[in-house]
Design a protein around this motif. Sequence first.
Motif, PDB file in Angstrom:
ATOM      1  N   LYS A  88      -9.918   7.679  32.501  1.00  0.00           N
ATOM      2  CA  LYS A  88      -8.961   6.578  32.387  1.00  0.00           C
ATOM      3  C   LYS A  88      -8.736   5.967  33.771  1.00  0.00           C
ATOM      4  O   LYS A  88      -8.699   6.674  34.778  1.00  0.00           O
ATOM      5  CB  LYS A  88      -7.633   7.074  31.821  1.00  0.00           C
ATOM      6  CG  LYS A  88      -7.700   7.410  30.360  1.00  0.00           C
ATOM      7  CD  LYS A  88      -6.316   7.803  29.859  1.00  0.00           C
ATOM      8  CE  LYS A  88      -6.351   8.087  28.382  1.00  0.00           C
ATOM      9  NZ  LYS A  88      -5.013   8.459  27.881  1.00  0.00           N
ATOM     10  N   TYR A 109     -11.737  -0.035  27.021  1.00  0.00           N
ATOM     11  CA  TYR A 109     -11.988   0.872  25.901  1.00  0.00           C
ATOM     12  C   TYR A 109     -10.952   0.621  24.815  1.00  0.00           C
ATOM     13  O   TYR A 109      -9.904   0.033  25.061  1.00  0.00           O
ATOM     14  CB  TYR A 109     -12.006   2.336  26.336  1.00  0.00           C
ATOM     15  CG  TYR A 109     -10.664   2.940  26.682  1.00  0.00           C
ATOM     16  CD1 TYR A 109      -9.869   3.568  25.714  1.00  0.00           C
ATOM     17  CD2 TYR A 109     -10.188   2.925  27.984  1.00  0.00           C
ATOM     18  CE1 TYR A 109      -8.653   4.136  26.041  1.00  0.00           C
ATOM     19  CE2 TYR A 109      -8.977   3.497  28.314  1.00  0.00           C
ATOM     20  CZ  TYR A 109      -8.206   4.096  27.347  1.00  0.00           C
ATOM     21  OH  TYR A 109      -7.001   4.660  27.674  1.00  0.00           O
ATOM     22  N   ILE A 149      -8.961   2.514  21.343  1.00  0.00           N
ATOM     23  CA  ILE A 149      -8.587   3.803  20.759  1.00  0.00           C
ATOM     24  C   ILE A 149      -8.950   3.785  19.288  1.00  0.00           C
ATOM     25  O   ILE A 149      -8.628   2.837  18.573  1.00  0.00           O
ATOM     26  CB  ILE A 149      -7.082   4.072  20.948  1.00  0.00           C
ATOM     27  CG1 ILE A 149      -6.779   4.254  22.429  1.00  0.00           C
ATOM     28  CG2 ILE A 149      -6.640   5.289  20.141  1.00  0.00           C
ATOM     29  CD1 ILE A 149      -5.321   4.443  22.752  1.00  0.00           C
ATOM     30  N   ASP A 151      -8.036   5.437  16.083  1.00  0.00           N
ATOM     31  CA  ASP A 151      -6.914   6.229  15.586  1.00  0.00           C
ATOM     32  C   ASP A 151      -7.335   7.149  14.449  1.00  0.00           C
ATOM     33  O   ASP A 151      -8.390   6.975  13.841  1.00  0.00           O
ATOM     34  CB  ASP A 151      -5.787   5.309  15.127  1.00  0.00           C
ATOM     35  CG  ASP A 151      -4.420   5.950  15.276  1.00  0.00           C
ATOM     36  OD1 ASP A 151      -4.331   7.076  15.802  1.00  0.00           O
ATOM     37  OD2 ASP A 151      -3.435   5.327  14.860  1.00  0.00           O
ATOM     38  N   LYS A 166      -1.632  14.651  17.088  1.00  0.00           N
ATOM     39  CA  LYS A 166      -2.712  13.724  17.400  1.00  0.00           C
ATOM     40  C   LYS A 166      -3.027  13.904  18.883  1.00  0.00           C
ATOM     41  O   LYS A 166      -2.146  13.771  19.726  1.00  0.00           O
ATOM     42  CB  LYS A 166      -2.238  12.297  17.123  1.00  0.00           C
ATOM     43  CG  LYS A 166      -3.299  11.256  17.135  1.00  0.00           C
ATOM     44  CD  LYS A 166      -2.726   9.857  16.895  1.00  0.00           C
ATOM     45  CE  LYS A 166      -2.167   9.679  15.525  1.00  0.00           C
ATOM     46  NZ  LYS A 166      -1.843   8.272  15.220  1.00  0.00           N
ATOM     47  N   ILE A 167      -4.275  14.235  19.191  1.00  0.00           N
ATOM     48  CA  ILE A 167      -4.682  14.421  20.582  1.00  0.00           C
ATOM     49  C   ILE A 167      -5.892  13.546  20.878  1.00  0.00           C
ATOM     50  O   ILE A 167      -6.595  13.111  19.970  1.00  0.00           O
ATOM     51  CB  ILE A 167      -4.995  15.901  20.907  1.00  0.00           C
ATOM     52  CG1 ILE A 167      -6.176  16.398  20.075  1.00  0.00           C
ATOM     53  CG2 ILE A 167      -3.770  16.781  20.708  1.00  0.00           C
ATOM     54  CD1 ILE A 167      -6.730  17.725  20.540  1.00  0.00           C
ATOM     55  N   GLU A 168      -6.124  13.326  22.161  1.00  0.00           N
ATOM     56  CA  GLU A 168      -7.278  12.520  22.567  1.00  0.00           C
ATOM     57  C   GLU A 168      -8.549  13.346  22.501  1.00  0.00           C
ATOM     58  O   GLU A 168      -8.578  14.497  22.928  1.00  0.00           O
ATOM     59  CB  GLU A 168      -7.078  12.015  23.998  1.00  0.00           C
ATOM     60  CG  GLU A 168      -5.942  11.028  24.128  1.00  0.00           C
ATOM     61  CD  GLU A 168      -5.745  10.562  25.559  1.00  0.00           C
ATOM     62  OE1 GLU A 168      -6.376  11.111  26.491  1.00  0.00           O
ATOM     63  OE2 GLU A 168      -4.945   9.632  25.737  1.00  0.00           O
ATOM     64  N   GLN A 197     -12.947  12.855  23.177  1.00  0.00           N
ATOM     65  CA  GLN A 197     -13.775  12.529  24.340  1.00  0.00           C
ATOM     66  C   GLN A 197     -14.248  11.083  24.234  1.00  0.00           C
ATOM     67  O   GLN A 197     -14.593  10.604  23.157  1.00  0.00           O
ATOM     68  CB  GLN A 197     -14.997  13.453  24.391  1.00  0.00           C
ATOM     69  CG  GLN A 197     -14.649  14.920  24.531  1.00  0.00           C
ATOM     70  CD  GLN A 197     -14.003  15.228  25.870  1.00  0.00           C
ATOM     71  OE1 GLN A 197     -14.447  14.737  26.903  1.00  0.00           O
ATOM     72  NE2 GLN A 197     -12.957  16.030  25.848  1.00  0.00           N
ATOM     73  N   PHE A 198     -14.259  10.395  25.359  1.00  0.00           N
ATOM     74  CA  PHE A 198     -14.779   9.032  25.380  1.00  0.00           C
ATOM     75  C   PHE A 198     -16.214   9.013  24.881  1.00  0.00           C
ATOM     76  O   PHE A 198     -16.990   9.931  25.161  1.00  0.00           O
ATOM     77  CB  PHE A 198     -14.751   8.450  26.801  1.00  0.00           C
ATOM     78  CG  PHE A 198     -13.392   8.001  27.249  1.00  0.00           C
ATOM     79  CD1 PHE A 198     -12.828   6.842  26.735  1.00  0.00           C
ATOM     80  CD2 PHE A 198     -12.672   8.731  28.182  1.00  0.00           C
ATOM     81  CE1 PHE A 198     -11.579   6.419  27.155  1.00  0.00           C
ATOM     82  CE2 PHE A 198     -11.425   8.314  28.610  1.00  0.00           C
ATOM     83  CZ  PHE A 198     -10.881   7.156  28.091  1.00  0.00           C
ATOM     84  N   THR A 227     -14.998   3.931  23.521  1.00  0.00           N
ATOM     85  CA  THR A 227     -14.007   4.300  22.512  1.00  0.00           C
ATOM     86  C   THR A 227     -13.417   5.660  22.867  1.00  0.00           C
ATOM     87  O   THR A 227     -14.132   6.560  23.296  1.00  0.00           O
ATOM     88  CB  THR A 227     -14.672   4.381  21.123  1.00  0.00           C
ATOM     89  OG1 THR A 227     -15.290   3.121  20.845  1.00  0.00           O
ATOM     90  CG2 THR A 227     -13.672   4.689  20.036  1.00  0.00           C
ATOM     91  N   LEU A 228     -12.100   5.765  22.663  1.00  0.00           N
ATOM     92  CA  LEU A 228     -11.420   7.055  22.812  1.00  0.00           C
ATOM     93  C   LEU A 228     -10.922   7.461  21.432  1.00  0.00           C
ATOM     94  O   LEU A 228      -9.941   6.909  20.932  1.00  0.00           O
ATOM     95  CB  LEU A 228     -10.251   6.965  23.796  1.00  0.00           C
ATOM     96  CG  LEU A 228      -9.449   8.248  23.993  1.00  0.00           C
ATOM     97  CD1 LEU A 228     -10.333   9.367  24.545  1.00  0.00           C
ATOM     98  CD2 LEU A 228      -8.268   8.006  24.918  1.00  0.00           C
ATOM     99  N   MET A 270      -9.032   9.520  18.633  1.00  0.00           N
ATOM    100  CA  MET A 270      -7.918  10.438  18.483  1.00  0.00           C
ATOM    101  C   MET A 270      -8.343  11.496  17.466  1.00  0.00           C
ATOM    102  O   MET A 270      -9.064  11.192  16.517  1.00  0.00           O
ATOM    103  CB  MET A 270      -6.661   9.707  18.026  1.00  0.00           C
ATOM    104  CG  MET A 270      -6.214   8.611  19.004  1.00  0.00           C
ATOM    105  SD  MET A 270      -5.999   9.181  20.703  1.00  0.00           S
ATOM    106  CE  MET A 270      -4.535  10.170  20.540  1.00  0.00           C
TER     107      MET A 270
END
Length: 146
Positions: free
Chosen positions: A12, A44, A46, A48, A58-60, A62-63, A71-72, A74
Amino acid sequence: MHIKLTNGTPTKYTLEKLRRDNPYTSFPKIISDELLASYDVYPYVIQDVDVDSVIQNKIEGQFAQVDGQWTLPMVAENKPQAEVEQYVRSVRDELLILSDWTQMPDSHLDSSTKLSWATYRTALRDISTQTGFPTDFTWPTAPSTH
């Protein structure tokens, strides 16, 4: 929302940080994607995911690049069992508090209705003994007050 590629690894990154990292560069107010790319900075989005907030966080993830777009994603992660149990018990406790009045001697309920509420309250106290608690159990149905 932006990332910076460093040795091929996305992290980020903010436009404010880009300006701080390049103090002798005068950037336009709106920086084009083409100019950002020359600094290995890319926008980027997200991706969802739907979660059951009682049992999941809800966690992030990997890109990743999807159709040329960073895209990231979730990701749904199950909450610890103890946390779910505590939440369900807190809801149960609130339902017990909200029905306390039904057991008071001065309530307007007749004895049959009062007994129905007492049975309901017992079922609430016993939810933790149901098979499947705390994620797959049945909440008791509150009786009518009429």
